[in-house]
Design an enzyme around this catalytic site. Structure first.
Site, PDB file in Angstrom:
ATOM      1  N   VAL A 188      32.051  35.496  45.081  1.00 25.79           N
ATOM      2  CA  VAL A 188      33.494  35.401  45.241  1.00 25.79           C
ATOM      3  C   VAL A 188      33.918  34.254  46.154  1.00 25.79           C
ATOM      4  CG1 VAL A 188      33.739  36.929  47.247  1.00 25.79           C
ATOM      5  CG2 VAL A 188      35.539  36.877  45.510  1.00 25.79           C
ATOM      6  N   TYR A 189      33.006  33.682  46.933  1.00 21.76           N
ATOM      7  CA  TYR A 189      33.390  32.615  47.855  1.00 21.76           C
ATOM      8  C   TYR A 189      33.862  31.382  47.081  1.00 21.76           C
ATOM      9  CZ  TYR A 189      30.960  35.171  51.620  1.00 21.76           C
ATOM     10  OH  TYR A 189      30.560  36.118  52.535  1.00 21.76           O
ATOM     11  N   SER A 190      35.115  31.012  47.356  1.00 18.96           N
ATOM     12  CA  SER A 190      35.716  29.836  46.718  1.00 18.96           C
ATOM     13  C   SER A 190      35.549  29.864  45.201  1.00 18.96           C
ATOM     14  CB  SER A 190      35.139  28.537  47.303  1.00 18.96           C
ATOM     15  OG  SER A 190      35.431  28.436  48.672  1.00 18.96           O
TER      16      SER A 190
END
Length: 322
Positions: free
Chosen positions: A60-62
């Site tokens: 989900v990061y960036s």
């Protein structure tokens, strides 16, 4: 750099894990302060040069671009077999049904997407990104076990949740002969020590390695109380993590650091590294000195008096971070 076994496994990890939420395209995902590929690569290279072999990111990061940037940099700068690469699953990756969570469908789908973005055929540590109350734990644990048996994942870990939830998941896996979690990535630092009540004793009893996220309390332990940064100004989640009583802890860190003649970050990280259950704090690094301070903290030994001075001002907090 020093290395330690992760929990009760034979896996060697550096005492510092590089947290890679910092790296990703600023116009993708929820964090506008992230560093793009050009700015990220020198820091990842510096971490490797410092002896760090442990890298943590999440799908989900960036919006997946963190995995892409980290995976490409590690392919260019390191040998895959020498790296411990961790990522996570649970967060929402697309709208609509099955776009998030820990169902068998979501887990099986997201591991393949993560492996593609990372450019590798396996993840060393695959972590559930918090507890999913909408999916039976049996479904989640069996799916994770199947990923291990398929060779896509070497070990599995969990992140912030209540101790009873973690215990339930571990018991379910053991009961069925499935793979159990070897690590717990939870919110733990000098400003938030509620994990010492139940989660840390559970991890110690079960041989689970602890990987604290936000070990510097989003930088609050490294600067004067009330200082506002570009990130903290827009950090609505982070603003809920702290109380006014935390100021006295920050002041204690400042006193110890000044007496030692070292940056405050080194003292705050060294305190964590003195905790028996902690394997490797997950440190985000947006500037070269962040990595330098993290590496130096591994060698910093605090006295019993200093440890007491750092711990004494703590005030209880509401349970947060789950």
């Amino acid at each position: 750099m020093q290395y330690v076994k992760l929990g009760s496994t034979g896996l060697d990890v550096s005492r510092i894990c590089l947290g890679c939420m910092t790296y990703g395209l600023p116009d993708r995902g929820a964090h506008e302060w992230t560093l793009d590929e050009g700015a990220s690569r020198p820091l990842i290279r510096q971490a490797l040069d410092a002896g760090i072999n442990f890298f943590d990111t999440a799908n989900v990061y960036s919006d997946g671009t963190s995995e892409e940037i980290v995976g490409k940099a590690l392919r260019d700068f390191a040998r895959r077999d020498e790296i411990v690469l961790a990522t996570k699953v649970n967060g929402r990756m697309r709208p609509g049904p099955n776009g998030a969570g820990l169902s068998r469908k979501a887990i099986m789908t997201e591991i393949d997407h993560s492996l593609t973005r990372l450019g590798t055929d396996h993840v060393d540590l695959y972590q559930i990104h918090r507890f999913d109350p909408h999916t039976p734990v049996e479904e989640t644990m069996e799916a994770l076990h199947d990923l291990v048996k398929a060779g896509k994942v070497r070990y599995i870990g969990a992140s912030s949740m209540y101790a009873w939830q973690f215990s339930k998941m571990q018991y379910t896996a053991e009961r069925h002969g499935w793979t159990t979690f070897v690590s717990m990535q939870n919110y733990y630092n000098l400003l938030y020590r509620e994990e010492e009540r139940e989660m840390l004793p559970l991890c110690a009893d079960q041989g689970v390695g602890v990987l604290p996220w936000s070990p510097l309390a989003r930088g609050r332990l490294t600067r004067d109380w009330g200082t506002v940064t570009e990130r903290s100004a827009g950090d609505t989640f982070g603003s809920r993590l702290y109380v006014d009583g935390d100021r006295t802890v920050v002041e204690a860190v400042t006193r110890v650091a000044d007496e030692r003649g070292v940056p405050r970050a080194q003292v705050a990280l060294a305190w964590l590294l003195h905790q028996d259950t902690v394997a490797a704090p997950i440190v985000g690094a947006a500037k070269p000195h962040h990595i330098q301070d993290a590496a130096a903290a591994v060698e910093l030994r605090l006295s019993e008096k200093e440890l007491e001075e750092l711990q004494q001002p703590y005030v209880p907090h509401p349970i947060i971070g789950h």
